[in-house]
Structures are given as structure tokens and as C-alpha cells.
Write an enzyme that holds these catalytic residues in place. Sequence first.
Site, PDB file in Angstrom:
ATOM      1  N   LYS A 182       0.892  -1.179   0.000  1.00  0.00           N
ATOM      2  CA  LYS A 182       0.000   0.000   0.000  1.00  0.00           C
ATOM      3  C   LYS A 182       0.922   1.218   0.000  1.00  0.00           C
ATOM      4  CE  LYS A 182      -1.668   2.894   2.019  1.00  0.00           C
ATOM      5  NZ  LYS A 182      -1.321   4.311   1.726  1.00  0.00           N
ATOM      6  N   GLU A 257       9.813   1.352  10.539  1.00  0.00           N
ATOM      7  CA  GLU A 257      10.864   2.335  10.207  1.00  0.00           C
ATOM      8  C   GLU A 257      10.202   3.694  10.321  1.00  0.00           C
ATOM      9  OE1 GLU A 257      13.977   1.798   9.674  1.00  0.00           O
ATOM     10  OE2 GLU A 257      13.989  -0.376   9.442  1.00  0.00           O
ATOM     11  N   CYS A 291      14.209  10.927   6.212  1.00  0.00           N
ATOM     12  CA  CYS A 291      14.227  10.492   7.613  1.00  0.00           C
ATOM     13  C   CYS A 291      15.625  10.591   8.216  1.00  0.00           C
ATOM     14  CB  CYS A 291      13.717   9.063   7.724  1.00  0.00           C
ATOM     15  SG  CYS A 291      14.717   7.884   6.807  1.00  0.00           S
TER      16      CYS A 291
HETATM   17  N1  LIG Z   1      12.874   5.180   9.226  1.00  0.00           N
HETATM   18  C1  LIG Z   1      12.811   5.167   7.906  1.00  0.00           C
HETATM   19  O1  LIG Z   1      13.403   4.334   7.228  1.00  0.00           O
HETATM   20  C2  LIG Z   1      11.965   6.176   7.187  1.00  0.00           C
HETATM   21  C3  LIG Z   1      12.109   6.289   5.792  1.00  0.00           C
HETATM   22  C4  LIG Z   1      11.313   7.221   5.126  1.00  0.00           C
HETATM   23  C5  LIG Z   1      10.407   8.006   5.827  1.00  0.00           C
HETATM   24  N2  LIG Z   1      10.313   7.885   7.163  1.00  0.00           N
HETATM   25  C6  LIG Z   1       9.396   8.732   7.926  1.00  0.00           C
HETATM   26  O2  LIG Z   1       8.160   8.872   7.233  1.00  0.00           O
HETATM   27  C7  LIG Z   1       7.569  10.137   7.537  1.00  0.00           C
HETATM   28  C8  LIG Z   1       7.164  10.828   6.255  1.00  0.00           C
HETATM   29  O3  LIG Z   1       6.357  10.016   5.494  1.00  0.00           O
HETATM   30  P1  LIG Z   1       4.778  10.163   5.438  1.00  0.00           P
HETATM   31  O4  LIG Z   1       4.372  11.572   5.641  1.00  0.00           O
HETATM   32  O5  LIG Z   1       4.335   9.457   4.187  1.00  0.00           O
HETATM   33  O6  LIG Z   1       4.341   9.329   6.699  1.00  0.00           O
HETATM   34  P2  LIG Z   1       2.862   8.861   7.110  1.00  0.00           P
HETATM   35  O7  LIG Z   1       3.005   8.133   8.381  1.00  0.00           O
HETATM   36  O8  LIG Z   1       1.906   9.985   7.053  1.00  0.00           O
HETATM   37  O9  LIG Z   1       2.444   7.871   5.936  1.00  0.00           O
HETATM   38  C9  LIG Z   1       3.144   6.665   5.690  1.00  0.00           C
HETATM   39  C10 LIG Z   1       2.179   5.674   5.055  1.00  0.00           C
HETATM   40  O10 LIG Z   1       1.097   5.446   5.940  1.00  0.00           O
HETATM   41  C11 LIG Z   1      -0.134   5.765   5.308  1.00  0.00           C
HETATM   42  N3  LIG Z   1      -1.021   6.353   6.304  1.00  0.00           N
HETATM   43  C12 LIG Z   1      -1.166   7.653   6.618  1.00  0.00           C
HETATM   44  N4  LIG Z   1      -2.072   7.796   7.612  1.00  0.00           N
HETATM   45  C13 LIG Z   1      -2.473   6.545   7.936  1.00  0.00           C
HETATM   46  C14 LIG Z   1      -3.386   6.022   8.913  1.00  0.00           C
HETATM   47  N5  LIG Z   1      -4.041   6.823   9.735  1.00  0.00           N
HETATM   48  N6  LIG Z   1      -3.551   4.691   8.964  1.00  0.00           N
HETATM   49  C15 LIG Z   1      -2.848   3.878   8.139  1.00  0.00           C
HETATM   50  N7  LIG Z   1      -1.989   4.306   7.203  1.00  0.00           N
HETATM   51  C16 LIG Z   1      -1.806   5.627   7.107  1.00  0.00           C
HETATM   52  C17 LIG Z   1       0.239   6.710   4.203  1.00  0.00           C
HETATM   53  O11 LIG Z   1      -0.729   6.696   3.162  1.00  0.00           O
HETATM   54  C18 LIG Z   1       1.565   6.144   3.758  1.00  0.00           C
HETATM   55  O12 LIG Z   1       1.358   5.032   2.924  1.00  0.00           O
HETATM   56  C19 LIG Z   1       8.640  10.893   8.294  1.00  0.00           C
HETATM   57  O13 LIG Z   1       8.352  10.833   9.670  1.00  0.00           O
HETATM   58  C20 LIG Z   1       9.915  10.123   7.986  1.00  0.00           C
HETATM   59  O14 LIG Z   1      10.933  10.263   8.936  1.00  0.00           O
HETATM   60  C21 LIG Z   1      11.048   6.973   7.865  1.00  0.00           C
HETATM   61  N1  LIG Z   2      17.212   8.132   3.119  1.00  0.00           N
HETATM   62  C1  LIG Z   2      16.633   6.975   3.728  1.00  0.00           C
HETATM   63  C2  LIG Z   2      15.153   6.941   3.657  1.00  0.00           C
HETATM   64  C3  LIG Z   2      14.576   7.948   4.600  1.00  0.00           C
HETATM   65  O1  LIG Z   2      13.721   8.776   4.332  1.00  0.00           O
HETATM   66  C4  LIG Z   2      17.296   5.736   3.187  1.00  0.00           C
HETATM   67  O2  LIG Z   2      18.438   5.830   2.763  1.00  0.00           O
HETATM   68  O3  LIG Z   2      16.754   4.674   3.215  1.00  0.00           O
END
Ligand SMILES: NC(=O)c1ccc[n+]([C@@H]2O[C@H](COP(=O)([O-])OP(=O)(O)OC[C@H]3O[C@@H](n4cnc5c(N)ncnc54)[C@H](O)[C@@H]3O)[C@@H](O)[C@H]2O)c1
Ligand SMILES: N[C@@H](CC=O)C(=O)O
Length: 488
Positions: A182, A257, A291
Site C-alpha cells: 500500500k 521504520e 528520515c
Molecule cells: N525510518 C525510515 O526508514 C523512514 C524512511 C522514510 C520516511 N520515514 C518517515 O516517514 C515520515 C514521512 O512520510 P509520510 O508523511 O508518508 O508518513 P505517514 O506516516 O503519514 O504515511 C506513511 C504511510 O502510511 C499511510 N497512512 C497515513 N495515515 C495513515 C493512517 N491513519 N492509517 C494507516 N496508514 C496511514 C500513508 O498513506 C503512507 O502510505 C517521516 O516521519 C519520515 O521520517 C522513515
Molecule cells: N534516506 C533513507 C530513507 C529515509 O527517508 C534511506 O536511505 O533509506
Amino acid sequence: MPDAFIEPALFREQAYIGGRWIRSREGDMKTVEDPATLEIVGKVPMLESDAIGDAIDSAQGAFEQWSQTAAVERADRLMAWYRAMHDNHEALARLMTREQGKPIADARGEVTYAASFLRWFAEEGRRSLGARIPSENPDSALGTVEEPIGIAAIITPWNFPLAMITRKAAAALAAGCSVIIKPAMETPFSALALAVLAEEAGLTNGEFNVVTGDSKSIASQLCAEPRVRALSFTGSTHVGQQLLKNSADTVKHVSMELGGNAPLIVCDDVDLEQAVDGALAAKFQTSGQDCLAANRIFVHRRIYDEFIKGFSERMNALIVGNGAEEKTDIGPLIHAGAVEKAQAMVDDAQGKGAKVTGRSQDDAPGANFFMPTLVEWITPEMRLFREEVFAPVASICVFDDDDSVIKAANDTEYGLAAYIFTNNDARIRKFLRRLDYGMVGINTMDITGPHVPFGGVKQSGLGREGGHVGLKEYLETKYYCIGGVPVH
Ligand SMILES: NC(=O)c1ccc[n+]([C@@H]2O[C@H](COP(=O)([O-])OP(=O)(O)OC[C@H]3O[C@@H](n4cnc5c(N)ncnc54)[C@H](O)[C@@H]3O)[C@@H](O)[C@H]2O)c1
Ligand SMILES: N[C@@H](CC=O)C(=O)O
């Protein structure tokens, strides 16, 4: 139809379930906009719950076969998919830039990065080894085998529309699981392009499914489904917490993550040019929407003025514009809400005494753009210290000694990545031990790749992706004991 920037063969406005391209029963569609121009890129189906049920049924049927294929056969499929990604490298990058906004050079880098997980896990899947356990009973033979866990539901964010999928899906498929993806509804077309290439690589029996629709209800359905045995999520900590709760009733294996709040520490013994380069890259890559982005930059007081001078000169030279233009360094933020949030966080800091410099926001080339901004004298009560800004805003704190900066760097509920710039070996060892983070970059911000265990501690997540351990997220260890076997 998409414009000439997009390769039509990779562009699908349908979901991919059980090897078939699917529309929504009622015809509901969600529009996806180019964040740079606000033009419509296309529409994707808002699937009803029966279609999600079909995806689960298909994935279950596929799992029963896929899990029984030889690991080498699964590896061949993943390698075919890897080659298909390489053959379509530029088209994938352009599609990503169109829907996500990232500069085309960053998008090209992400396609290479995303494809690398397919090759890595094609190789790694052949080494999911069991073990022999020395028996305490002379008549028994003991050991373990690694079994694929079942269907894996994979929910991914918009900031890395391909790599966050392949890092999970390649591991799951190599392990013998089937997957239901998804993607974020801001960037579904990259996921669907990946499905076009998966189909070309022969993943046509429901091993790989991509569903689109209302994120919350799809996630709830996947969490409630007992046949979905693993949930792997990348996204915000807030949504991750909800999904953890929703997965409790079916006791799923969860991988999370989540968000970060990376400190980047510049000590007074550094090569200043190297530190400025590293800090700029760690802050502004992916237009600050990463992130791993340096969310708080701690600079030693003795080199503070010199660092700020070098950093701000380079920051002010960054080219802000449409990611489709080759010269662009900083693209748009994902939507207007992200711009509002960044401005509110800068205003909060300024109201609490921080110094704000950089080009005027009036020079932004469009509604979703945020001009690179430097905010100095950040303190712990400011939002910029506590929350991920996810924008090209560099928050600078000053420090005087190692112990105080380690304490400040750890003063957050997050624990994904941290960076240190120092030329002192003893300091490297001390910081490495005491920084409470899952990943630490020393004199570099270039820390990722398919071969490393990526992940965070505290509220940045659970589990690791990539590396050899990435496979483990999709395997269950089965122990066996064979009685009546005399050991010679
Ligand atoms: N740790 C990592 O590897 C990593 C990598 C990339 C991004 N991130 C984090 O992701 C965030 C940014 O991404 P984002 O804005 O898409 O995050 P998000 O949590 O809003 O969304 C992530 C996913 O969850 C879905 N989603 C949103 N609300 C939901 C709900 N209530 N119930 C179920 N699913 C839901 C979204 O459609 C999307 O597919 C930042 O906090 C970033 O640090 C972490
Ligand atoms: N840059 C990260 C993704 C985080 O947003 C990665 O290397 O996987």
C-alpha cells in the site's frame, strides 16, 4: 494521458492484484498532483474492501506456491526485476520526479538505490540458513530451519517512493513470502511502475500486489486479517504507533521504520570544509524531506562563526525549482501543509529568540516551495529541536564540550541516525558508544546501501531492513527435534 516527460509504458492508473490490473468497482479515483506545478499527473483507484480481500486471497494462494519454490528460482525472478529496473532507469526517475517533486538527480540516485535491494536480496535469499544444535540426548538430532512467515503487508511513505518498497518487498519475496504493497497516495505511480516491471519479471501469480485507496481503511483491513502475518511500515511515528496497536489483535510480526531527529555534531578538531559539505548534504538532500536528514546541527563554539559563514554561503547558492530541471538542487515540498508546518516551526523558534536568515520566502517559485533557511541559537524548548521539520530548514545549536553535546543529542524520543564530524579517535569511540541511535555516520553522511542494517531505536522503530538481518524480518525460525536417531 501523462505528458511527454513520462514514459506511457510504465504509467498505470490501475491497481495490481493477483497478476491483473484492477479498477475500483464504483469507479472512484484519487487525483495525484505534481507538487512543483500542481498539475494533475493522473488518477488511481480508490479500491473498495472487497478488492483488498481479493488481494489477500491472491497473496495467500501465491504464498502457498511461492514459498515452495527453490530459493534460486526466486533469486532469478528478483534479478530479472532488477534488470528491468535498470533498463527503465531514466523513465522511473522521471516518473518519480513528476509525482514526488524531488530533483531529477536525486530521483536517479533513488532508482539505483531501490534496484540495489533487488540484487542484494536475490543473493541473500539463497543463504537463509538453518542450524544444527548439538544435542544433550545421544538419541536425538536437533536443529532449526528458516520458514517464510506468510503474507507481508507493506505500507510505505511518499519521500522515497521506490526504495522504501524494494527494501521490504525484495527481502520478503526472497524469503518466500508474498506481499501486498500500500504505497503513499501522494506517490502511487512509482509503485505501480514497479508492478509493471514485476509483471515483466514474471511475478504474475499474486506474489506481488499493489493496492491503492483510503490508507486508513486499507491498513485497518490488513491489520485485522489473520492471514497477513507480517506488517512492515515506513512512515511517521504517529501512524506507526496506530498500526502497532491495530496489529495487536492478530499478533503480527511488525517492522517499523519511523521518524527521525538526527543530530549532526561538528567538533572543533574537524576539517571544516569536509564538515560543511557533510552538513549541507545531510540537511538538504531530498529537499530536506529525508528520515536521515540532519534535523539539529550542533557546532562547537570555537569554530561556530567560520562554520556558519561557509554553510550559509553554500546554502544561499542552492538552486530552488522544479525537480524536472537538471540544475535544481531543492525541489518542492510534498504539499502546502508541509510548507505551513515548516513556517510555523521557524516562527516558533524565532518567537523564542532564534535568529533566522536565508532568502525570502517571497522568492519561492511556487506554492509548495520553501526557500532554504538557517535558524541559529536553537534551544530544547523550540519545536525545531523536538520535531522533524522535513523541509530545507537548517537548525543550528552551539556546544562547548563532548558530554553536554551527547546529552543534548540524545534528548529526544527519536533514535534513527546521528552524525559526528571529528578527527579525534578517542572522541569517535566515546560518541559511538554513547549516542543512542541505530545508525551513526562518522565524518560522512553517506551511510545507506542494501548491505547495511538500516533502522532506529526508541520511537524511530523496531527491526532492521537491508543487510543479512533484513531477511530475518520475513522468516520464522522453526526448531526440530528428531528422536530415535543414534548419534555416531
Ligand atoms: N525510518 C525510515 O526508514 C523512514 C524512511 C522514510 C520516511 N520515514 C518517515 O516517514 C515520515 C514521512 O512520510 P509520510 O508523511 O508518508 O508518513 P505517514 O506516516 O503519514 O504515511 C506513511 C504511510 O502510511 C499511510 N497512512 C497515513 N495515515 C495513515 C493512517 N491513519 N492509517 C494507516 N496508514 C496511514 C500513508 O498513506 C503512507 O502510505 C517521516 O516521519 C519520515 O521520517 C522513515
Ligand atoms: N534516506 C533513507 C530513507 C529515509 O527517508 C534511506 O536511505 O533509506
